[in-house]
Design a protein around this motif. Structure first.
Motif, PDB file in Angstrom:
ATOM      1  N   LYS A   1       0.799  -0.788   0.463  1.00 14.84           N
ATOM      2  CA  LYS A   1      -0.191   0.403   0.218  1.00 14.84           C
ATOM      3  C   LYS A   1       0.599   1.167  -0.079  1.00 14.84           C
ATOM      4  CE  LYS A   1      -3.973  -2.256  -0.170  1.00 14.84           C
ATOM      5  NZ  LYS A   1      -3.147  -3.699   0.088  1.00 14.84           N
TER       6      LYS A   1
ATOM      7  N   ARG B   1     -10.110   4.887  -9.109  1.00 18.86           N
ATOM      8  CA  ARG B   1     -10.982   4.221  -8.191  1.00 18.86           C
ATOM      9  C   ARG B   1     -10.314   3.291  -7.493  1.00 18.86           C
ATOM     10  NH1 ARG B   1     -13.964   6.523 -12.473  1.00 18.86           N
ATOM     11  NH2 ARG B   1     -15.279   4.564 -13.057  1.00 18.86           N
ATOM     12  N   ASN B   2     -10.168   2.177  -8.016  1.00 20.00           N
ATOM     13  CA  ASN B   2     -10.055   0.991  -7.417  1.00 20.00           C
ATOM     14  C   ASN B   2      -8.826   0.973  -7.063  1.00 20.00           C
ATOM     15  OD1 ASN B   2      -8.869  -2.033  -8.272  1.00 20.00           O
ATOM     16  ND2 ASN B   2     -10.829  -1.959  -8.705  1.00 20.00           N
TER      17      ASN B   2
ATOM     18  N   LYS C   1      -7.648   3.122  -5.017  1.00 18.26           N
ATOM     19  CA  LYS C   1      -7.881   4.277  -3.596  1.00 18.26           C
ATOM     20  C   LYS C   1      -8.554   3.416  -2.733  1.00 18.26           C
ATOM     21  CE  LYS C   1      -7.114   9.099  -5.533  1.00 18.26           C
ATOM     22  NZ  LYS C   1      -8.226  10.366  -5.391  1.00 18.26           N
ATOM     23  N   SER C   2      -9.717   2.488  -3.474  1.00 16.84           N
ATOM     24  CA  SER C   2     -10.111   1.994  -2.730  1.00 16.84           C
ATOM     25  C   SER C   2      -9.923   0.487  -1.594  1.00 16.84           C
ATOM     26  CB  SER C   2     -11.782   1.015  -3.863  1.00 16.84           C
ATOM     27  OG  SER C   2     -10.992   0.124  -3.915  1.00 16.84           O
ATOM     28  N   LYS C   3      -8.943   0.268  -2.605  1.00 18.28           N
ATOM     29  CA  LYS C   3      -7.358  -0.749  -2.039  1.00 18.28           C
ATOM     30  C   LYS C   3      -6.374  -0.192  -1.305  1.00 18.28           C
ATOM     31  CE  LYS C   3      -8.258  -4.535  -5.368  1.00 18.28           C
ATOM     32  NZ  LYS C   3      -9.562  -3.498  -6.205  1.00 18.28           N
ATOM     33  N   GLY C   4      -6.809   1.089  -0.801  1.00 21.50           N
ATOM     34  CA  GLY C   4      -5.664   1.673   0.166  1.00 21.50           C
ATOM     35  C   GLY C   4      -4.723   2.048  -0.316  1.00 21.50           C
ATOM     36  N   TYR C   5      -4.152   2.279  -1.582  1.00 23.25           N
ATOM     37  CA  TYR C   5      -3.767   2.880  -2.152  1.00 23.25           C
ATOM     38  C   TYR C   5      -2.900   4.515  -2.284  1.00 23.25           C
ATOM     39  CZ  TYR C   5      -2.177  -1.593  -3.769  1.00 23.25           C
ATOM     40  OH  TYR C   5      -2.117  -3.490  -3.868  1.00 23.25           O
ATOM     41  N   GLU C   6      -2.227   4.984  -1.303  1.00 24.55           N
ATOM     42  CA  GLU C   6      -2.261   6.582  -1.355  1.00 24.55           C
ATOM     43  C   GLU C   6      -1.498   7.195  -1.698  1.00 24.55           C
ATOM     44  OE1 GLU C   6      -2.392   6.696   3.157  1.00 24.55           O
ATOM     45  OE2 GLU C   6      -4.168   6.708   3.266  1.00 24.55           O
TER      46      GLU C   6
ATOM     47  N   ASP D   1     -15.128  -0.267 -15.093  1.00 25.69           N
ATOM     48  CA  ASP D   1     -14.550  -0.822 -13.228  1.00 25.69           C
ATOM     49  C   ASP D   1     -13.857  -1.899 -13.325  1.00 25.69           C
ATOM     50  OD1 ASP D   1     -15.283   1.758 -12.421  1.00 25.69           O
ATOM     51  OD2 ASP D   1     -17.101   1.817 -11.695  1.00 25.69           O
TER      52      ASP D   1
ATOM     53  N   ASP E   1     -10.284  -3.248 -11.948  1.00 25.33           N
ATOM     54  CA  ASP E   1     -10.381  -4.738 -11.277  1.00 25.33           C
ATOM     55  C   ASP E   1      -9.419  -6.016 -11.897  1.00 25.33           C
ATOM     56  OD1 ASP E   1     -11.063  -5.527  -8.094  1.00 25.33           O
ATOM     57  OD2 ASP E   1     -11.780  -6.838  -9.365  1.00 25.33           O
TER      58      ASP E   1
ATOM     59  N   ASP F   1     -25.436   1.631 -13.590  1.00 22.67           N
ATOM     60  CA  ASP F   1     -24.661   2.716 -12.912  1.00 22.67           C
ATOM     61  C   ASP F   1     -24.015   3.838 -13.799  1.00 22.67           C
ATOM     62  OD1 ASP F   1     -22.576   2.791 -10.771  1.00 22.67           O
ATOM     63  OD2 ASP F   1     -21.653   1.887 -13.328  1.00 22.67           O
TER      64      ASP F   1
END
Length: 315
Positions: free
Chosen positions: A3, A22-23, A25-30, A216, A220, A302
């Motif tokens: 991460k 988006r993907n 960020k949702s997985k915690g990569y900052e 999306d 992924d 969506d």
């Protein structure tokens, strides 16, 4: 990837690039490194080299490209060939020189021969002539695949190539002159609903078969391959798709249902159908451990929600 890795997403404002952001960020990569085309011209070799030397990204998603529809490809083939070759060559070379741990290069299923057997298997690359209307773009993407493979072989790099099927989703192109079939139909059917039209005409017979992947899911798949697979496992490249197809007639029906258009659906068979079928073989992708998650109806819902919030009011 952990991460705290520094991850550069080239083309982060595009359909795929924004979904990858988006993907991640949702997985915690900052530590995401993002540059607009105004901030960094990827066609400029010196600028790209200086950027990589300064930022030192650990991982790279190469989603930047010059893209367009049939008219643009046919009118500006030199630009499509030159600009895409420059973008990918500069980024791939800089990634090698600055010891990037892994790079994912995004292409398109337009790399396959025009008359390739269906479904499209990775082994069909370079077995026949390309579709003339997007030949320049396809040649650039094929060069990118071969470049990644050559670098892996000569330098021991971990550069992976992925070829997505037809994509759709938030941030898609809804311009009726340049958009693809799903966003174009969505916009037209929405207008028919607003205008309370009694019927809606779709070009062609409605019989051609197409495959659609939500962006999306594409993002992924890219992040999954970056996290879990190496270049040797991928071999030359891998298709990204659903392995499922439906007719344009069925697509139009789905869109009418989601949008709420209750008029009559008509087809103008005097208009061209295009390629009868275009389906990817996703056997290799499934063997690598990734399957799509978003089925078409949910994906269309969506996308229509995003369209209503971001595009419809400007029509």
């Amino acid at each position: 990837m952990d991460k705290n890795s520094k991850v550069y997403i080239a083309g982060h404002r595009g359909l795929v690039g924004s979904a990858i952001v988006r993907n991640l960020k949702s997985k915690g990569y900052e530590q995401l490194i993002l540059r607009t085309s105004k901030e960094l011209d990827l066609r400029n070799q010196n600028a790209v080299q200086q950027f990589f030397e300064k930022e030192r990204p650990d991982y790279v998603f190469l989603a930047a490209a010059k893209v367009g529809g049939i008219l643009a490809n046919a009118t500006y083939p030199a630009q499509f060939l030159y600009e895409n070759l420059m973008i990918q060559s500069n980024v791939i070379e800089a990634a090698k020189q600055n010891k990037v741990k892994k790079l994912i290069f995004l292409g398109s299923t337009c790399i396959y021969p025009k008359l390739a057997p269906q479904p499209l298997k990775e082994e069909y690359l370079l077995t026949g002539e390309l579709e003339p209307t997007n030949e320049a773009y396809a040649i650039a993407k094929i060069a990118g695949i071969k470049m990644c493979n050559a670098y892996n072989k000569q330098y021991g790099t971990e550069f992976i190539s992925v070829m997505p099927t037809n994509l759709y989703g938030p941030y898609d192109n809804f311009d009726l002159e340049t958009s693809h079939v799903l966003p174009a139909l969505m916009r037209k059917i929405h207008k028919a609903k607003v205008n309370q039209d009694e019927s809606f005409v779709v070009w062609g017979s409605g019989s051609p078969l197409r495959e659609f992947l939500h962006v999306d899911d594409m993002a992924d798949a890219c992040v999954y391959l970056m996290e879990n697979c190496n270049a040797e496992q991928i071999d030359e490249f891998v298709n990204i798709g659903t392995g499922k197809e439906l007719s344009i007639f069925e697509l139009a029906q789905t869109l009418c249902k989601v949008i709420g258009f209750e008029g009559k659906l008509e087809f103008d068979a005097t208009k061209p159908d295009g390629t009868p079928r275009k389906l990817t073989d996703v056997t290799k992708l499934h063997q690598l451990g990734w399957h799509h998650k978003i089925e078409l109806q949910r994906g269309v819902q969506d996308t229509y929600k995003w369209y209503l919030e971001n595009v419809a009011n400007y029509d």
